[in-house]
Scaffold this motif. Structure first.
Motif, PDB file in Angstrom:
ATOM      1  N   TYR A 296       0.847  -1.190   0.000  1.00 40.19           N
ATOM      2  CA  TYR A 296       0.000   0.000   0.000  1.00 40.19           C
ATOM      3  C   TYR A 296       0.887   1.247   0.000  1.00 40.19           C
ATOM      4  O   TYR A 296       0.621   2.217  -0.698  1.00 40.19           O
ATOM      5  CB  TYR A 296      -0.865  -0.045   1.257  1.00 40.19           C
ATOM      6  N   PHE A 297       1.968   1.157   0.759  1.00 45.72           N
ATOM      7  CA  PHE A 297       2.837   2.303   0.988  1.00 45.72           C
ATOM      8  C   PHE A 297       3.411   2.869  -0.305  1.00 45.72           C
ATOM      9  O   PHE A 297       3.252   4.050  -0.617  1.00 45.72           O
ATOM     10  CB  PHE A 297       3.965   1.876   1.938  1.00 45.72           C
ATOM     11  N   TRP A 298       4.064   2.019  -1.097  1.00 43.19           N
ATOM     12  CA  TRP A 298       4.775   2.522  -2.270  1.00 43.19           C
ATOM     13  C   TRP A 298       3.829   3.089  -3.337  1.00 43.19           C
ATOM     14  O   TRP A 298       4.013   4.223  -3.788  1.00 43.19           O
ATOM     15  CB  TRP A 298       5.693   1.438  -2.846  1.00 43.19           C
ATOM     16  N   PRO A 299       2.803   2.342  -3.751  1.00 42.47           N
ATOM     17  CA  PRO A 299       1.871   2.923  -4.738  1.00 42.47           C
ATOM     18  C   PRO A 299       1.213   4.204  -4.219  1.00 42.47           C
ATOM     19  O   PRO A 299       0.965   5.124  -4.986  1.00 42.47           O
ATOM     20  CB  PRO A 299       0.823   1.827  -4.927  1.00 42.47           C
ATOM     21  N   LEU A 300       0.974   4.270  -2.921  1.00 44.17           N
ATOM     22  CA  LEU A 300       0.336   5.465  -2.354  1.00 44.17           C
ATOM     23  C   LEU A 300       1.203   6.694  -2.565  1.00 44.17           C
ATOM     24  O   LEU A 300       0.716   7.758  -2.940  1.00 44.17           O
ATOM     25  CB  LEU A 300       0.082   5.266  -0.859  1.00 44.17           C
TER      26      LEU A 300
END
Lengths: 275, 295
Positions: free
Chosen positions: A211-215
């Protein structure tokens, strides 16, 4: 045989633990599924009533019509598969050089790989974000994949696995006139299948879920991934439409749970591999 | 082995070196540099020396963030470790029922943090099933996530649910390395299950305990998704732990310098944790350890 009473008590304790544990870990999944099958008025009227009045697929219909689930799912799958394949493709030659070839600077190169094990994405994302911004790559598929093209852990694990492959196999292949790349991808890779399968699954699951990186790297619908879309279902509009959020949750979790059900052994091998 | 050509090893390592250089080492250097500037991504960066670090320290933000991160991590590591050990010892049995329950616990580790976070928001909702269950037995329901006194612990509880399966499978692997003969010998000496655990399982499992503790500590230090989805750092910053603080600085306040300074501090914290891990693990590679003790 010995300590019958102790064994009886242990058996009872174990059965109790089994029941409690199953309830604690399976209950939330059941609640998620049940909620996704309800209607909004039902949830508002009796939020804790366990059963839906009738199985309603309205929430799923709503998710599928309001959110381009297909495209998000495709982006998620494509990114996760691309990352896992790239990591394996690059870990093989690097691992081969580090495990099998003698050359000046090998110790330093191995040290570099180990050092990168200590640098997680949470430390590098700010400069990577500005770097990719300068290169015009924010909001592209490349921004999701390239930063994870090499896994330090994967390189390390492939090197460890190659250490136990006898040199004679490589020497024999060289005598037969096989090129180095042919030796790496054609002969050694198949021998390393269990390690590579574990690596692929571990990497795939991690990046599918990420979730972190695409966000932080995307704002554009074209390259957003499924976890982002599902998290957004809750933030949109007024009042939380729990049945819709849970339907999204089921869609998000199902592929990973299915993969887990069929490939648990390999995933476990990756998780319990010790550095 | 000797390479066929002296340049072969370098060519084989080149792609890996480029990726590691561009996406790991260079960013670290850039973060170190950016931490000495004030930069809002729109106007040119301005040199400020160590002001970013000083400001983080003086405002109490660093200490507060660190305290919250440590509190959260302590709860997550201790509870998931203890529960994981309990489950590993109890569920280390042949049979389909046990395998199924082990799989159920571990599945939470495989599902995405987003799914787990949303699921628990539903359960922890003040009108949700947990509050309803508590009211049914005469206890008050609460808005756990909206209360600064409970929000961080609610997040920790959800994280425990998520990663207990990780601790469990590592402990299960550690248990495989303990020779059955030791248990049989202990049983012959008349030792009950508790004494067998205390005198056989625990001493031989200690290296595994160290491994689980340090890896899950590093894991919980990096927690972000659960905060972003469930509380966005609130209420009143009570759940702003390290990575979320970095995220907030760059994406909400557009303060690259401040965010970079936090990144650098965070990096050195992780480095310290890893140093502790290596120290604890040194000479205690679990498998070898178990075997040499067994002999």
């Amino acid at each position: 045989m010995i300590g019958e009473r102790g064994q009886g008590a242990a058996h009872l304790a174990r059965t109790a633990v089994l029941v409690i544990v199953a309830a604690l870990w399976l209950g939330p999944y059941a609640w998620m599924t049940v909620t996704s099958l309800k209607t909004l008025p039902e949830i508002l009227r009796a939020p804790a009533y366990p059963l839906p009045q009738a199985v309603q697929l309205g929430a799923y219909r709503e998710v599928l019509t309001t959110v381009p689930v297909g495209r998000y799912l495709l982006t998620s799958l494509a990114a996760a598969i691309a990352i896992a394949l790239l990591q394996i493709a690059l870990a093989l030659p690097a691992g081969y050089a580090l495990a099998k070839l003698r050359f000046a600077g090998r110790g330093a190169a191995f040290g570099l790989v180990l050092a990168c094990l200590l640098i997680p994405a949470q430390v590098t994302f700010v400069p990577v974000f500005t770097l990719l911004g300068a290169a015009g790559l924010v909001n592209t598929f490349a921004a999701l994949v390239l930063p994870f093209g090499v896994s330090a852990l994967g390189t390390f694990l492939v090197r460890q696995a190659l250490l136990s492959v006898p040199d004679e196999i490589i020497e024999a292949a060289r005598m037969d006139g096989a090129s180095e790349l042919r030796i790496i991808y054609g002969i050694l890779a198949p021998m390393l299948r269990p390690t590579l399968a574990a690596l692929f699954l571990f990497s795939f699951v991690f990046h599918y879920n990420d979730y972190f990186w695409p966000l932080v790297m995307t704002t554009d619908d074209e390259v957003r991934t499924l976890p982002l879309a599902v998290a957004l279902l809750r933030e949109q509009g007024t009042g939380v439409r729990w049945h819709v959020v849970m339907a999204g949750n089921v869609i998000l979790s199902l592929p990973v749970l299915a993969l887990f059900a069929v490939a648990q052994r390999h995933i476990l091998r990756a998780v319990t591999a010790r550095v | 082995m000797n390479p066929r050509h002296a340049w072969h090893p370098y060519a084989l390592l080149l792609p890996t070196a480029i990726f590691l250089g561009v996406f790991f080492l260079l960013p670290l250097a850039i973060a170190a540099k950016d931490s000495l500037y004030a930069w809002d991504l729109l106007t040119p960066p301005v040199w400020v020396g160590l002001d970013n670090y000083r400001a983080l320290f003086r405002s109490g933000e660093l200490v507060g963030t660190l305290a919250r991160t440590l509190g959260y991590s302590a709860v997550v590591v201790l509870l998931s470790g203890a529960l994981g050990l309990l489950l590993a010892v109890t569920l280390d049995r042949p049979g389909k029922v046990f395998a199924f329950v082990r799989g159920a616990v571990f599945s939470a580790y495989v599902v995405s943090w987003v799914a787990v976070a949303l699921l628990w928001m539903l359960i922890l909702d003040p009108d949700g099933i947990l509050s309803a269950a508590l009211r049914a037995i005469g206890l008050p329901g609460r808005a756990w996530l909206a209360d600064p006194a409970t929000a961080l612990w609610a997040l920790a509880g959800v994280s425990v649910w998520k990663i207990t399966g990780y601790a469990m499978v590592i402990f299960l692997a550690g248990l495989q390395d303990i020779p059955r003969s030791l248990y049989e010998a202990a049983a012959l000496d008349g030792a009950g299950p508790l004494r067998r655990f205390r005198h056989v399982t625990w001493p031989l499992l200690r290296p595994t305990v160290a491994f689980v503790t340090t890896t899950s500590l590093i894991l919980s230090f990096q927690a972000f998704d659960v905060v972003r989805v469930m509380t966005q750092g609130g209420p009143v910053r009570s759940t702003t732990i390290f990575v979320y603080a970095i995220y907030e600085h760059i994406f909400m306040n557009l303060r690259v310098g401040r965010a970079s300074a936090l990144c650098i501090v965070f990096f050195f914290l992780l480095l310290a944790l890893t140093a502790i891990q290596l120290r604890v693990m040194r000479g205690a590679a679990p498998r070898e350890h178990a075997r040499s003790r067994a002999r």
